[in-house]
Write an enzyme that holds these catalytic residues in place. Structure first.
Site, short mmCIF file in Angstrom:
data_model
loop_
_atom_site.label_atom_id
_atom_site.label_comp_id
_atom_site.label_asym_id
_atom_site.label_seq_id
_atom_site.Cartn_x
_atom_site.Cartn_y
_atom_site.Cartn_z
N HIS A 1 -4.03 -4.94 0.05
CA HIS A 1 -3.52 -5.51 1.21
C HIS A 1 -3.70 -7.08 1.17
O HIS A 1 -4.58 -7.65 1.30
CB HIS A 1 -4.62 -4.99 2.01
CG HIS A 1 -4.38 -3.43 2.40
ND1 HIS A 1 -3.60 -3.01 3.48
CD2 HIS A 1 -4.59 -2.67 1.72
CE1 HIS A 1 -3.40 -1.99 3.53
NE2 HIS A 1 -3.96 -1.33 2.40
N GLU B 1 -2.69 -9.10 3.27
CA GLU B 1 -2.99 -9.39 4.72
C GLU B 1 -4.59 -9.30 4.92
O GLU B 1 -4.96 -9.90 6.07
CB GLU B 1 -2.46 -8.60 5.78
CG GLU B 1 -3.12 -7.17 6.17
CD GLU B 1 -2.77 -6.15 5.12
OE1 GLU B 1 -2.05 -6.52 3.95
OE2 GLU B 1 -2.99 -5.06 5.35
N CYS C 1 0.89 -1.10 0.12
CA CYS C 1 0.16 -0.09 -0.01
C CYS C 1 0.93 1.29 -0.03
O CYS C 1 1.42 1.46 -1.08
CB CYS C 1 -0.89 -0.07 1.08
SG CYS C 1 -2.55 1.09 0.88
#
Lengths: 501, 379
Positions: free
Chosen positions: B353, B355, B268
């Site tokens: 993202h 994650e 990001c």
């Protein structure tokens, strides 16, 4: 590839209603958009798909291999698309393949291939695939004869679930509470199953039932169109359940754990098109089981399609002729592609419609065999408002959550009605809450999640639920929660400040 | 004598935008006035993760999904130690959540943590307003429409605030199998050591690396390249974070000095840092990408992945020409840069993202890839 044969869904019967007509018509239109000549065979003339405008040639003939072969011999299609006509189309296609008819006339099967369909529908193959990819399936026993059935009568834990293979809407299935019931229902199920096969499995009564509608293209790109949560926990057939989209009581981790499992399954099966994955979720832990996969456009796809605005059958048809998700336009926004996941900014409630007003002596208890003959779907920005719209749409006597016969029940009868759901389950829940019974007590008896009980009690106890000041406005179902400008004439009414219309 | 009865749930709140638009709703959470950039998120789940994601610092988050708080707030799904947005804006906040892990309702939790919110407004009308006008400064206030409007109009622009230095860790810490641990603790049987430059890290990045046997040393955003190398890491991660990436001169400088010396991965804001390190420039998007359904196309193999996103700025691909950085992934909706590779430096970065938390888990392979890259570099 120039000419494509599409198999329709045949007669409207319980477990297979007009949703397949909707899917089939969309698919025919979608294929013609791509420049293919479409030949349709369907035994039911009272459908939209058999309208002259839907296909280039329409055959209204019995959906049997013999008649189908005659149509193939006459039309000589290059391809056959079987996954949009529900279970009927799928069964017919597999018979045509088994009989060598497809090979004889050089007809290529489009979309999901038969071995993938078999892997999803044959209980044993499916379970072994799930074990391979480490997705949990409930403990179960495969039964292919009366002798098999007899052998497990004293082995299985009761209550257990009986699921015949290759049937519509779970015909012949049920719950057995003891060995006598298993013997009786099991033998009936064996007779009804096309392959004389059924599965007896551990009961997950009371677990949450959640479904994911997923799509995959030939290149392996996968998306989830939407998920849905049943108000009725495991034990009631999805077709007989009140369903809400998207899920309401799953946290982000739970939502994506189940989404990941669904995508892993569609990838392992090698589906090319749409697919529906049903999961049972433990309400008190991260445990879940994969219950079933429909390797085709199903009743739930029609609901997911209308709930999100994402045209599943249209996209599935384009995938079947080799397009990938990122090449297909999002027909709703016209500014984005079909390769995305719809974001809802409203809540959708589906309530099944049962025919017990016409069949007054019918057994109204709901179980794993579907009894509903239709359904209504409502959209609004709160669950309460969507639920009430759906109730009014049912066209039953009740226009709200009051029901004289249920109000007349004594407490003991009401308690037992909570335990054994019928088509009037919603009014039973409402009455218990109206009597001031605690959510814990109503949940204990009905296993309905307290989130839904809370919402229903807003309606029956407080009598009002609208908190947003405003007026009646019309908002758009745009697949993207307002993120992109969209072009679709699909609206719902709600209380708010400004119109989209 | 009876005490004073106040019906808190009926208290009015207002949202005012700097362009003069005012929405009236009801109070959610704490009292007061909060000034913020108003942005919308289209995810249907994940409000707890959003509330604790440092990349939302300085923003008021509009949740487009109308029913927020259904599964309550639990002890586990936090992405940082604090609540990060300045305010939240919802249609309906659930008073009685239902989920086995739920410990409190959204309203009770926001009250306890002192975060200001507003509910019962037409969030779709607001979202469309932002889509058309672009993100805008605004204020949420329980002190009347006038206060809200004054605060919104006199707000310092989001673009002019250094948020990264507000959210970054003050002191280094480590993250291992068991979660956060003192920096001096032995690495145990962790096979790799990574340094993360914390511009607004989310815990799930650390959890994912730990699950793969990587112990992470988390360092403040102001850390120099020499200090980073002093930890003898196998690789360096540039984290996500809030604010205008063009304001991150010193972080960009650190990246410049580290590129080519060890494996580097950016997520990001980290992607924007690496792009600037090779000479690229960023620009502000009209209303950003915030949600869990953004399709990203991999230009190398043609595949498309659904990703979790949260960014208001993007890299201008024209400014990457001739820098050695190649655009490897683009957003399928608007064509913006979603991933790059700097081949000569062994560095990669992605704008979304992997994650998740919240969002889809489809991009977890990037953790595996970076671990493999670090292992390769070690031998």
């Amino acid at each position: 590839m120039k000419k494509i044969l599409v198999i329709g869904s045949g007669p409207i019967i319980i477990g297979q209603a007009a949703e397949f007509d909707y899917a089939g018509s969309q698919a025919c239109k979608s294929l013609r958009e791509e420049g293919y000549e479409v030949v349709l065979i369907n035994s039911n003339p009272a459908t939209i798909m058999t309208d002259e405008e839907t296909a280039d040639a329409v055959y209204i003939e019995p959906l049997t291999p013999a008649f189908c072969e005659r149509v193939i011999a006459r039309e000589r299609p290059d391809g056959l698309l079987p996954t949009l006509g529900g279970q009927t189309g799928l069964n017919l296609a597999s018979q045509l393949a088994d009989l060598g008819i497809l090979e004889k006339y050089g007809v290529k099967l489009l979309g999901t291939q038969l071995d993938a369909i078999k892997k999803a529908e044959d209980r044993e193959l499916f379970r072994s695939l799930m074990r391979q990819i480490k997705e949990p399936v409930p403990e179960s026993w495969i039964v292919e004869s009366d002798a098999d059935l007899e052998a497990i009568l004293d082995v299985v834990p009761y209550p257990c679930i009986i699921r015949p293979a290759y049937t519509l809407g779970g015909t012949g299935g049920g719950i057995a509470n003891n060995r006598e019931e298993l013997w009786e229902t099991g033998r009936k199920g064996l007779k009804l199953s096309m392959r004389s096969q059924l599965m007896v499995e551990r009961s997950l009564l009371g677990w949450k039932e959640v479904e994911y509608e997923v799509m995959r293209d030939g290149k392996g790109n996968c998306i989830t169109v939407c998920n849905m949560e049943n108000l009725d926990p495991m034990g009631v057939h999805t077709g007989d359940s009140i369903v809400v989209a998207p899920s309401q009581t799953l946290s982000d981790i739970e939502y994506h754990m189940l989404r990941t499992a669904s995508l892993k399954i569609i990838q392992a099966l090698g589906i090319e098109g749409g697919c529906n994955v049903q999961l049972a979720v433990n309400p008190d832990s991260f445990d879940y089981y994969v219950i079933e996969v429909n390797p085709r456009v199903s009743r739930s796809s029609a609901l997911a399609s209308k709930a999100t605005g994402y045209p599943i059958a249209r996209v599935a048809a384009k995938i079947a002729v080799g397009k990938t998700l990122d090449e297909i336009e999002n027909a709703v926004t016209k500014t984005t592609k079909a390769c995305f996941e719809p974001a809802l900014d409203y809540c959708v409630v589906k309530i099944p419609r049962w025919p017990f007003d016409k069949f007054t002596t019918g057994d109204r208890f709901l179980s794993t065999q579907m009894k509903a003959t239709g359904e209504v779907m409502a959209i609004d920005r709160s669950f309460e408002a969507a639920l009430m719209k759906a109730v009014r749409g049912l066209e039953v006597k009740a226009k709200d959550l009051r029901h004289p016969a249920i109000e007349a029940l004594d407490d003991e009868s009401l308690r037992s009605a909570l335990r054994r759901p019928t088509d009037e389950r919603l009014w039973v829940l409402a009455e218990a809450l109206r009597r001031g019974w605690s959510h814990t007590e109503v949940h204990r008896l009905s296993r309905v999640d307290k989130w839904f009980l809370e919402k229903i009690s807003h309606l029956v106890v407080e009598g009002s639920f609208e908190s947003t000041p405003g007026r009646t406005v019309y908002k758009m179902v745009d697949t993207c929660a307002g993120e992109f400008e969209s072009h679709t004439p699909y609206f719902y009414s709600t209380q708010g400040q400004s119109h989209d219309a | 004598m009876a005490g004073k009865v106040t019906c808190l749930s009926r208290l009015t709140a207002h949202l005012a935008l700097s362009d003069g638009t005012v929405f009236e709703g009801r109070r959610l959470g704490a009292e007061g006035t909060a000034v913020a950039e108003v942005v919308f998120n289209t995810g249907m789940t994940g409000y707890q993760e959003v509330l604790s994601d440092p990349s939302y610092a300085g923003q008021a988050v509009v949740f487009t999904y109308p029913l927020i708080g259904n599964y309550g707030i639990n002890d586990d799904d936090f992405e940082s130690d604090r609540l990060q947005p300045s305010a939240i804006i919802v249609k309906e906040a659930c008073e009685t959540p239902s989920n086995w892990r739920s410990k409190s309702s959204l309203d009770a939790f926001l009250n306890e943590r002192g975060l200001i919110g507003i509910r019962d407004i037409d969030t779709r009308a607001l979202t469309k307003h932002i889509r058309e006008a672009g993100v805008v400064m605004g204020a949420v206030s329980t002190e009347g429409a006038g206060s809200a409007l004054d605060a919104a109009r006199s707000a310092v622009s989001y673009n002019d605030i250094d948020f990264v230095y507000k959210v970054t860790t003050k002191a280094p810490y480590a993250w291992g199998f068991e979660g956060r641990e003192a920096i001096g603790e032995p690495a145990g049987d962790m096979k790799l050591r990574m340094v993360a430059i914390d511009c607004g890290l989310k815990f799930n990045i650390l959890r994912r690396f730990a699950a793969l046997g990587v112990r992470t040393i988390v360092l403040p955003a102001t850390t120099s390249a020499e200090e980073v190398l002093g930890w003898k890491p196998d690789g360096v991660l540039f984290s996500p974070g809030p604010g205008d990436p063009a304001r991150l001169g010193n972080v960009v400088e650190t990246a410049q000095q580290l590129l080519g010396r060890l494996p580097v991965f950016g997520i990001c804001l980290g992607n924007q840092v690496l792009c600037q390190a090779v000479g690229g420039k960023t620009f502000k998007l009209k209303f950003g990408h915030r949600g869990a359904n953004h399709p990203v196309k991999d230009l190398e193999d043609g595949s498309v992945t659904i990703t979790s996103q949260n960014h208001g700025y993007a890299v201008d691909p024209d400014t990457l020409r001739g820098t050695g950085a190649t655009v490897t992934q683009v957003n399928l909706n608007d064509g913006t840069v979603e991933g790059i590779r700097i081949k000569t430096a062994g560095a990669t970065s992605i704008q979304y993202h992997p994650e998740a938390a919240p969002g889809p888990w489809d991009s977890r392979k990037y953790f595996l890839q970076f671990v493999a890259e670090m292992e390769r570099a070690r031998t």
